[in-house]
Design an enzyme around this catalytic site. Structure first.
Site, PDB file in Angstrom:
ATOM      1  N   ASP A  22     -25.509 -16.428  11.262  1.00  0.00           N
ATOM      2  CA  ASP A  22     -24.467 -15.445  10.944  1.00  0.00           C
ATOM      3  C   ASP A  22     -24.901 -14.481   9.838  1.00  0.00           C
ATOM      4  OD1 ASP A  22     -24.461 -17.476   9.079  1.00  0.00           O
ATOM      5  OD2 ASP A  22     -22.297 -17.501   8.813  1.00  0.00           O
ATOM      6  N   ALA A  44     -33.502 -20.129  17.076  1.00  0.00           N
ATOM      7  CA  ALA A  44     -32.293 -20.042  17.905  1.00  0.00           C
ATOM      8  C   ALA A  44     -31.491 -18.834  17.447  1.00  0.00           C
ATOM      9  CB  ALA A  44     -31.465 -21.318  17.790  1.00  0.00           C
ATOM     10  N   ASP A 248       5.339  12.376 -17.581  1.00  0.00           N
ATOM     11  CA  ASP A 248       6.514  12.072 -18.386  1.00  0.00           C
ATOM     12  C   ASP A 248       6.472  10.642 -18.917  1.00  0.00           C
ATOM     13  OD1 ASP A 248       7.511  10.364 -16.327  1.00  0.00           O
ATOM     14  OD2 ASP A 248       8.349  12.105 -15.295  1.00  0.00           O
ATOM     15  N   LYS A 270      10.612  12.667 -20.771  1.00  0.00           N
ATOM     16  CA  LYS A 270      12.021  12.865 -20.442  1.00  0.00           C
ATOM     17  C   LYS A 270      12.708  11.509 -20.393  1.00  0.00           C
ATOM     18  CE  LYS A 270      12.700  15.430 -16.859  1.00  0.00           C
ATOM     19  NZ  LYS A 270      12.548  15.930 -15.488  1.00  0.00           N
ATOM     20  N   ASP A 303       9.268   7.653  -7.386  1.00  0.00           N
ATOM     21  CA  ASP A 303       9.033   8.624  -6.316  1.00  0.00           C
ATOM     22  C   ASP A 303       9.608   9.969  -6.749  1.00  0.00           C
ATOM     23  OD1 ASP A 303       8.479   8.949  -3.155  1.00  0.00           O
ATOM     24  OD2 ASP A 303      10.239  10.108  -3.744  1.00  0.00           O
ATOM     25  N   ILE A 306      13.126  11.063  -5.413  1.00  0.00           N
ATOM     26  CA  ILE A 306      14.301  10.212  -5.606  1.00  0.00           C
ATOM     27  C   ILE A 306      14.666  10.256  -7.084  1.00  0.00           C
ATOM     28  CG2 ILE A 306      15.255   7.879  -5.440  1.00  0.00           C
ATOM     29  CD1 ILE A 306      13.453   7.361  -3.082  1.00  0.00           C
ATOM     30  N   THR A 331       9.456   3.857  -5.212  1.00  0.00           N
ATOM     31  CA  THR A 331      10.583   4.150  -6.082  1.00  0.00           C
ATOM     32  C   THR A 331      10.984   2.919  -6.891  1.00  0.00           C
ATOM     33  OG1 THR A 331      12.797   5.128  -6.159  1.00  0.00           O
ATOM     34  CG2 THR A 331      12.358   3.580  -4.370  1.00  0.00           C
TER      35      THR A 331
END
EC number: 2.1.1.107
Length: 457
Positions: A22, A44, A248, A270, A303, A306, A331
């Site tokens: 592998d 193999a 902000d 803010k 967001d 929103i 949000t």
């Protein structure tokens, strides 16, 4: 520097892979992707090797390691589970001056395989020199997240445009400014990803013909509720391409640490009831910087669409003809409730959720009758100073006195704190909490006792 990083041209060149398991299969995939003419030598072979051989993609030589296979080789990889065989391969390559990689044995190898971020033709390689492969893998994963998947398409298209750009712009400085605009143009990148040839041609024509000191653009980015891990990949890409970031108070320090180091930063903090910078002045900052030709990111908590006044800011830009785009964020209602173990909807308790601002303009009034209805969850943003009024109005309009409530302070941050009780206590509970905080009202709050996972971490 212990190793010189180089990129090898292996297309149509003979390479030997010793091993058929592998690990060897993973190495074979890389060599085949690079266009090598591959021979695999092993006792193999895993099934995939037989599939590749049947498709004519490689040649299998079954048996013990055969040194004669090195006679035409440019490069060899030893990937067996037998250290003695791997050593024999390495020694044979050393004698022939053939570069050889020995899997998991960097000291026996003449070259090592890095972790790869493939955005062909753009390639990024990350290596710890074999000392810490896990660290290299983790760094690769971080880079994978930062680099857009369509970056390779942009790079290929840039190659097609080079001659045209050279004839269009006379000086090296002009060409450099063009390419800087070209590679950060989201519209072009998205059009290439969507294979929208008309949009690609239109955007290219505009980039080639507009003045190089043309107005910039503004990207409105939602930073999420606080935890830097919740910033979206596209949001991360945007803040790392910005010339200036206007942010902000709700944007965490961890997220600001991800901003491009040489970007200018403008704080316009803010909070409910107090504005460090008036909204109209923020609008003008965005407009003024964009008109200077800068790539401006307006970074807002949660967001931007929103309760983020994102619409107001974009209207100013739209009226001035400044290009803009929006990157949504998680949000606060979603992030804070998830980190508090409070599902916003539940078949037994709430079939809907309402996001409500508790910070209203003078004279505004909410539809308290419908807000007091059963089988729903209410989430109040910026409602801390109005908690007593929210309590009074909901009770006045028929909400049950024992309705569960929760106040989430600094949601999703390490300093998150949740205070819970019932509706008749809301006004008093709010006195125990500091902004920024979210108020959740509804029967779903009762589930917090069982589902509160974050505080246990």
């Amino acid at each position: 520097m212990d190793h010189l990083p180089i990129f090898c041209q292996l297309r149509h060149r003979d390479c030997l892979l010793v091993g058929g398991g592998d690990v060897a299969e993973r190495k074979a995939r890389l060599l085949l992707e690079a266009g090598a003419r591959l021979t695999v030598n092993a006792l193999a072979f895993d099934p995939q090797f037989n599939v590749w051989a049947q498709e004519g993609m490689l040649t299998l030589v079954q048996g013990e390691f055969d040194e004669s296979l090195l006679d035409t080789c440019w490069l060899t990889i030893a990937a067996t589970d037998d250290d003695d065989v791997n050593q024999r391969v390495s020694d044979a390559c050393e004698i022939r001056r053939i570069f050889c990689n020995v899997v998991d044995a960097p000291k026996e190898a003449s070259f090592i395989m890095p972790s790869i971020i493939d955005r062909s033709p753009l390639m990024v390689a990350v290596s710890s020199g074999g000392t810490s492969p896990v660290l290299a893998r983790l760094l690769r994963e971080k880079l994978e997240a930062i680099l857009p998947q369509h970056l390779g398409q942009v790079a290929r298209y840039a190659g097609q445009l080079r001659a045209r750009v050279k004839t269009t712009f006379a000086t090296i400085g002009e060409r450099r400014r063009f390419w800087e605009k070209f590679f950060v143009n989201d519209r072009l990148a998205q059009s290439l990803a969507n294979q929208d040839q008309q949009a690609v041609e239109e955007t290219t024509e505009r980039l080639l013909t507009e003045p190089l000191n043309h107005r910039g653009e503004v990207v409105l980015v939602g930073a999420g509720p606080g935890d830097a891990g919740l910033l979206t990949l596209k949001g991360l890409q945007q803040i790392q391409q910005a010339d200036i970031v206007v942010y902000d108070r709700l944007v965490s320090d961890d997220i600001m640490n991800l901003v491009r180091r040489d970007a200018d930063r403008v704080f316009v903090g803010k909070r409910a009831g107090y504005h460090c910078v008036p909204q109209e002045e923020i609008n003008q900052i965005l407009l003024r910087e964009a008109l200077k030709g800068k790539r401006v990111v307006r970074l807002k908590g949660g967001d931007p669409f929103i309760f983020g006044r994102g619409g107001e800011e974009l209207e100013t830009l739209c009226n001035a003809g400044v290009p803009f785009s929006v990157v949504p964020g998680i949000t606060a209602a979603s992030g804070c409730s998830a980190y508090s173990g409070i599902p916003l909807t539940h078949r037994d308790y709430a079939q809907s959720v309402r996001l409500v601002t508790g910070h209203l303009k003078t004279g505004s009034e909410l539809d308290w009758h419908n807000l007091a209805a059963e089988k729903q969850t209410l989430v109040f943003y910026m409602g801390l100073n109005q908690a007593a009024t929210i309590q009074e109005k909901l009770l006045e309009h028929g909400m049950q006195h024992d309705m569960p409530v929760a106040l989430v302070e600094n949601g999703t941050a390490i300093t998150q704190r949740v205070v819970s009780g019932v509706l008749t206590q809301l006004g008093e509970l709010a006195k125990q909490v500091e902004s920024p905080a979210l108020i959740v009202v509804g029967r779903v709050v009762e589930l917090r006792e069982k589902l509160n996972w974050f505080s246990n971490h």
